[in-house]
Design a protein around this motif. Structure first.
Motif, PDB file in Angstrom:
ATOM      1  N   GLU A   1      18.478  56.876 -26.541  1.00 36.50           N
ATOM      2  CA  GLU A   1      19.524  56.333 -27.412  1.00 36.50           C
ATOM      3  C   GLU A   1      19.551  56.971 -28.811  1.00 36.50           C
ATOM      4  OE1 GLU A   1      21.115  53.082 -26.431  1.00 36.50           O
ATOM      5  OE2 GLU A   1      22.524  53.606 -28.005  1.00 36.50           O
TER       6      GLU A   1
ATOM      7  N   TRP B   1      33.331  61.301 -28.826  1.00 36.77           N
ATOM      8  CA  TRP B   1      32.033  61.050 -28.201  1.00 36.77           C
ATOM      9  C   TRP B   1      32.106  59.758 -27.425  1.00 36.77           C
ATOM     10  CZ3 TRP B   1      28.446  64.617 -27.918  1.00 36.77           C
ATOM     11  CH2 TRP B   1      28.338  65.584 -28.927  1.00 36.77           C
ATOM     12  N   ASN B   2      31.586  59.753 -26.204  1.00 41.62           N
ATOM     13  CA  ASN B   2      31.444  58.517 -25.453  1.00 41.62           C
ATOM     14  C   ASN B   2      29.961  58.286 -25.202  1.00 41.62           C
ATOM     15  OD1 ASN B   2      34.170  58.730 -25.332  1.00 41.62           O
ATOM     16  ND2 ASN B   2      34.283  59.046 -23.129  1.00 41.62           N
ATOM     17  N   PHE B   3      29.523  57.064 -25.460  1.00 45.98           N
ATOM     18  CA  PHE B   3      28.149  56.696 -25.112  1.00 45.98           C
ATOM     19  C   PHE B   3      28.244  55.760 -23.937  1.00 45.98           C
ATOM     20  CE2 PHE B   3      26.044  58.097 -29.040  1.00 45.98           C
ATOM     21  CZ  PHE B   3      27.141  58.277 -29.845  1.00 45.98           C
ATOM     22  N   HIS B   4      27.693  56.172 -22.811  1.00 45.77           N
ATOM     23  CA  HIS B   4      27.817  55.364 -21.609  1.00 45.77           C
ATOM     24  C   HIS B   4      26.432  54.919 -21.185  1.00 45.77           C
ATOM     25  CE1 HIS B   4      29.968  54.101 -17.968  1.00 45.77           C
ATOM     26  NE2 HIS B   4      28.802  54.304 -17.391  1.00 45.77           N
ATOM     27  N   ALA B   5      26.241  53.628 -21.034  1.00 47.85           N
ATOM     28  CA  ALA B   5      24.924  53.141 -20.626  1.00 47.85           C
ATOM     29  C   ALA B   5      25.076  51.925 -19.732  1.00 47.85           C
ATOM     30  CB  ALA B   5      24.097  52.781 -21.853  1.00 47.85           C
ATOM     31  N   THR B   6      24.529  52.007 -18.536  1.00 45.52           N
ATOM     32  CA  THR B   6      24.501  50.832 -17.678  1.00 45.52           C
ATOM     33  C   THR B   6      23.342  49.945 -18.117  1.00 45.52           C
ATOM     34  OG1 THR B   6      23.016  51.832 -16.096  1.00 45.52           O
ATOM     35  CG2 THR B   6      25.353  52.191 -15.763  1.00 45.52           C
ATOM     36  N   TRP B   7      23.276  48.774 -17.482  1.00 46.94           N
ATOM     37  CA  TRP B   7      22.218  47.848 -17.867  1.00 46.94           C
ATOM     38  C   TRP B   7      20.840  48.464 -17.629  1.00 46.94           C
ATOM     39  CZ3 TRP B   7      18.409  45.003 -15.232  1.00 46.94           C
ATOM     40  CH2 TRP B   7      17.834  43.976 -16.000  1.00 46.94           C
ATOM     41  N   PHE B   8      20.697  49.186 -16.520  1.00 45.78           N
ATOM     42  CA  PHE B   8      19.418  49.830 -16.216  1.00 45.78           C
ATOM     43  C   PHE B   8      19.057  50.849 -17.292  1.00 45.78           C
ATOM     44  CE2 PHE B   8      20.690  48.716 -11.799  1.00 45.78           C
ATOM     45  CZ  PHE B   8      19.663  47.830 -11.564  1.00 45.78           C
TER      46      PHE B   8
ATOM     47  N   SER C   1      21.250  48.945 -29.620  1.00 48.03           N
ATOM     48  CA  SER C   1      22.195  50.022 -29.846  1.00 48.03           C
ATOM     49  C   SER C   1      22.016  50.564 -31.246  1.00 48.03           C
ATOM     50  CB  SER C   1      23.620  49.517 -29.662  1.00 48.03           C
ATOM     51  OG  SER C   1      23.969  48.682 -30.721  1.00 48.03           O
TER      52      SER C   1
ATOM     53  N   THR D   1      20.845  56.594 -22.672  1.00 47.87           N
ATOM     54  CA  THR D   1      22.302  56.537 -22.631  1.00 47.87           C
ATOM     55  C   THR D   1      22.802  57.907 -22.201  1.00 47.87           C
ATOM     56  OG1 THR D   1      24.270  55.993 -23.884  1.00 47.87           O
ATOM     57  CG2 THR D   1      22.568  57.173 -25.055  1.00 47.87           C
TER      58      THR D   1
ATOM     59  N   ARG E   1      20.127  50.870 -20.400  1.00 46.38           N
ATOM     60  CA  ARG E   1      19.823  50.200 -21.663  1.00 46.38           C
ATOM     61  C   ARG E   1      18.398  49.663 -21.653  1.00 46.38           C
ATOM     62  NH1 ARG E   1      24.981  48.219 -21.101  1.00 46.38           N
ATOM     63  NH2 ARG E   1      24.343  46.140 -20.486  1.00 46.38           N
TER      64      ARG E   1
ATOM     65  N   LEU F   1      24.265  52.307 -32.613  1.00 53.11           N
ATOM     66  CA  LEU F   1      25.576  52.150 -33.209  1.00 53.11           C
ATOM     67  C   LEU F   1      25.943  50.678 -33.099  1.00 53.11           C
ATOM     68  CD1 LEU F   1      27.502  55.004 -31.498  1.00 53.11           C
ATOM     69  CD2 LEU F   1      27.081  54.839 -33.904  1.00 53.11           C
ATOM     70  N   VAL F   2      26.202  50.090 -34.198  1.00 49.26           N
ATOM     71  CA  VAL F   2      26.613  48.695 -34.133  1.00 49.26           C
ATOM     72  C   VAL F   2      27.969  48.548 -34.800  1.00 49.26           C
ATOM     73  CG1 VAL F   2      26.073  46.355 -34.815  1.00 49.26           C
ATOM     74  CG2 VAL F   2      24.246  47.893 -34.128  1.00 49.26           C
ATOM     75  N   GLY F   3      28.936  48.267 -34.005  1.00 51.99           N
ATOM     76  CA  GLY F   3      30.260  48.039 -34.578  1.00 51.99           C
ATOM     77  C   GLY F   3      30.268  46.668 -35.221  1.00 51.99           C
TER      78      GLY F   3
END
Lengths: 143, 549
Positions: free
Chosen positions: B484, B450-457, B525, B464, B459, B527-529
């Motif tokens: 999200e 899975w890829n979560f892709h989010a630009t600043w706009f 987010s 996402t 976010r 998801l927080v790593g």
């Protein structure tokens, strides 16, 4: 590392632009254009790497790898351990100056490579070994 | 020859030899290829041959040279036949060819993804066919294709059956010949032809013809011969333009329909022995077999023209087969939507997935579609207006720019309405797009990340783009602009044991039906790593990046 490589990149861009302008000579170079360019490079070399560093996270569990990268566009990627195809270890010239390395984990999909940049070389090698062992333990062709 | 399934009893001798270590004879292609190859080589060498012929005539007495000119391609064809051989042994398919550069190609049987039988007109006359083995290699070199060019049809079919049986899992419990006479899942209905003019292929061909035609005309100086005065037909100019447009449209339609019929004539999709068999073609017949296990999902594609006419296309997402090999993955040519939906359901093996309602992505996503669709056009209009104001350009330049605005609005609204996703019966479903709308169905088992892709706009408004990566088709399925929390829930539901462990403890679930996030921080987010070494003693490896700054 990112700071330096961005600096190098930015300087080259400006140099190329300046050379292009000098040769072309179509636009008369105003001082504010130069200032804007230099400011852009300064931001690119000063702020962006810090931002990148703050964003970049990674985590490896028993069953999956997880990375978070980017600065403006943020990308979080998760790949199950069972789907890992290759684990790459790379040291670019600049990274080697700092004793760093990049680990890239690829899956069978062209859209799914995970990159963990700027790891300590020793740490990166251990990570590669660990991922390879874990991925190896799973049956099947990982597609 | 019209039977797309394998021949039953008497079963021809198997070409797959199971026990390893036994030296298997190299087999040649069918001797009838001796007729095909020379003819083909002569055709390929036609331009130089013609040149040679003319030169021979001019110099006089060049009969011997002309003879030699024909002989060379013929000999080449013979050599090609003599130097090509193949065998299937010890679980591998091996193909050897080449005279000066010997080329040995070898692939394990369990890597076989698709088997194609293609027969051109000349092949069909002789009862031959070309068997192509798709292994999902990403190599683009023609040398690396596993083509067995010129097998008798019967033998090719038997070989295909053996290959697919060897490639798939050992779950073929049907007795040979039992399921061979499956009724086709779908076959060509002549009524579908009405959709053909709405596809873009006819237009492409027509434009190509037009371009080629004008080039020829240009090179022959035809334009100089045209006297504009002689064009006055006594009718107003706009009539001529309209007539030309209508004529062009007719030509395009005819070409489209003809092209549709030539490629899809006798189209049939059947299923037997754990594989999907697709057969089509009027002049060149093509039979594709896709290993059932490799079908990771299907995409229903509706370009704008087709969608307005209630049509759609269906293609399969086949593991190990990239989108470049599009021809191999096509399941249904442009056809009415209900047919496509039915076939999609049959292929996926569920009745609930395809008609399943989608979860809407909420107002933020809708606003984003609007701003992305109308924004650039508005900017363009502003720019044009500025130009008009500053320079003495004509005011009517503004008209087309302004006319674009409602168009952009319609497209934006459509795009916003299209957004949606769901998770039904083990399939991730995602829909997006307006001009080229597609609804992808991807099996959860074939999601390899899975890829979560989010630009600043993105976010900023809590959106996402969730990307499910897979090993086939376009390599990924994107769920565009999903809130999200919904994205995390979807990913977690699909691969719980994988995604769940990375969820921050405070992550709260959302109501999947309404899409209302129970707890989502703006731009935060889900998801927080975790970072640092604090967790490294619980069996995980957790690290921050130790990069130097």
């Amino acid at each position: 590392m990112w700071q330096l490589s961005n600096l190098v990149e930015g300087t080259i861009t400006v140099a190329v632009l300046a050379a292009g302008l000098a040769v072309w000579d179509a636009i008369d170079l105003r001082w504010w254009m130069v200032g804007l360019g230099i400011a852009g490079v300064a931001v690119y070399a000063g702020v962006v790497p810090q931002w990148r560093y703050v964003v970049h996270r990674w985590e490896v569990s028993e069953t999956a790898v997880y990375t978070q990268t980017g600065w403006w566009a943020r990308e979080r990627r998760i790949a199950p351990m069972s789907r890992i195809q290759t684990v790459d270890y790379a040291e670019t010239a600049i990274a080697r100056l700092f004793g760093l390395a990049t680990v890239t984990v690829t899956t069978a999909s062209a859209a799914g490579a995970l990159q963990i940049a700027g790891l300590d070389q020793e740490r990166a090698r251990r990570l590669v070994d660990e991922l390879t062992l874990k991925a190896d333990a799973v049956e099947g062709d990982a597609t | 020859m019209s039977d797309p399934t394998f021949p039953g009893d008497p079963h021809p001798p198997s070409y797959v030899v199971a026990e390893p270590g036994v030296e298997v004879e190299w087999q040649r292609l069918d001797p009838r290829m001796l007729l095909v190859h020379p003819v083909r080589e002569v055709i390929r060498f036609l331009p130089p041959l013609l040149g040679l012929f003319i030169a021979g005539q001019a110099s006089g007495g060049g009969r011997a040279w002309q003879f030699l000119g024909v002989l060379v391609p013929v000999v080449l064809g013979l050599l090609r036949y003599l130097t090509t051989s193949f065998r299937i042994a010890a679980g591998r398919v091996e193909l050897r060819r080449g005279l000066l550069n010997t080329h040995l190609l070898s692939t394990p049987l369990d890597r076989v993804r698709t088997v194609d039988l293609t027969a051109s007109l000349i092949h069909r006359v002789l009862g031959l066919t070309t068997l192509r083995i798709g292994t999902g290699t990403s190599s683009a070199s023609e040398d690396d294709e596993l083509d067995l060019d010129g097998l008798p049809v019967e033998r090719a079919r038997a070989l295909r059956g053996d290959l697919l049986r060897a490639a798939g899992p050992m779950s073929y419990d049907e007795a040979p010949g039992a399921a061979d006479t499956d009724a086709p899942v779908v076959s060509l209905d002549l009524g579908w032809v009405r959709l053909a003019p709405l596809t873009s292929s006819g237009l492409v061909v027509a434009v190509g013809l037009l371009g080629a035609g004008s080039q020829v005309a240009g090179s022959l100086d035809l334009y100089d011969d045209v006297d504009p005065g002689s064009w006055s037909l006594g009718v107003p100019g706009w009539v001529v333009v309209v007539a030309a447009a209508v004529g062009f449209g007719l030509v395009v339609s005819v070409i489209s329909v003809a092209g549709y019929l030539v490629t899809n004539w006798n189209f049939r999709l059947t299923r037997s022995r754990g594989a999907w068999h697709l057969r089509r073609g009027l002049l060149t017949t093509r039979e594709t077999s896709i290993d059932e296990v490799r079908v990771a999902g299907v995409s229903i594609v509706e370009p704008i023209g087709l969608r307005l006419a209630g049509g759609a296309r269906l293609s399969a997402i086949v593991t190990g087969l990239s989108a470049d090999a599009a021809g191999s993955a096509m399941l249904v040519p442009p056809a009415p939507r209900d047919v496509v939906a039915r076939v999609a359901g049959v292929v996926l093996g569920t009745t609930t997935t395809v008609p399943a309602p989608l979860v809407s992505h909420g107002p933020a996503a809708r606003r984003r579609r609007w701003s992305r669709g109308v924004g650039p056009v508005a900017a363009l209009v502003g720019l044009v207006a500025l130009t008009v104001a500053l320079t003495d350009a004509r005011w009517w330049v503004l008209v087309p720019a302004v006319a674009l605005l409602p168009l952009a609005a319609v497209v934006s609204a459509d795009r916003a309405a299209a957004l949606g996703h769901t998770l039904v019966d083990g399939y991730v479903v995602s829909r997006s797009g307006s001009l080229a709308r597609r609804r992808d169905h991807l099996a959860v088992d074939d999601v390899i990340g899975w890829n979560f892709h989010a630009t600043w706009f993105q976010r900023r408004v809590g959106l996402t783009s969730l990307v499910a990566t897979t090993a086939g088709g376009r390599q990924s399925v994107t769920v565009q602009d999903v809130p999200e929390a919904l994205a995390v829930t979807l990913a977690d539901d699909a691969l719980p044991h994988v995604v769940g462990q990375f969820l921050a403890p405070h992550h709260a679930p959302v109501d999947q039906r309404t899409g209302e996030p129970v707890d989502v921080a703006r731009g935060g987010s889900g998801l927080v790593g975790r970072r640092g070494e604090e967790d490294s003693d619980d069996g995980r490896v957790v690290g921050g990046d130790e990069g130097a700054r």
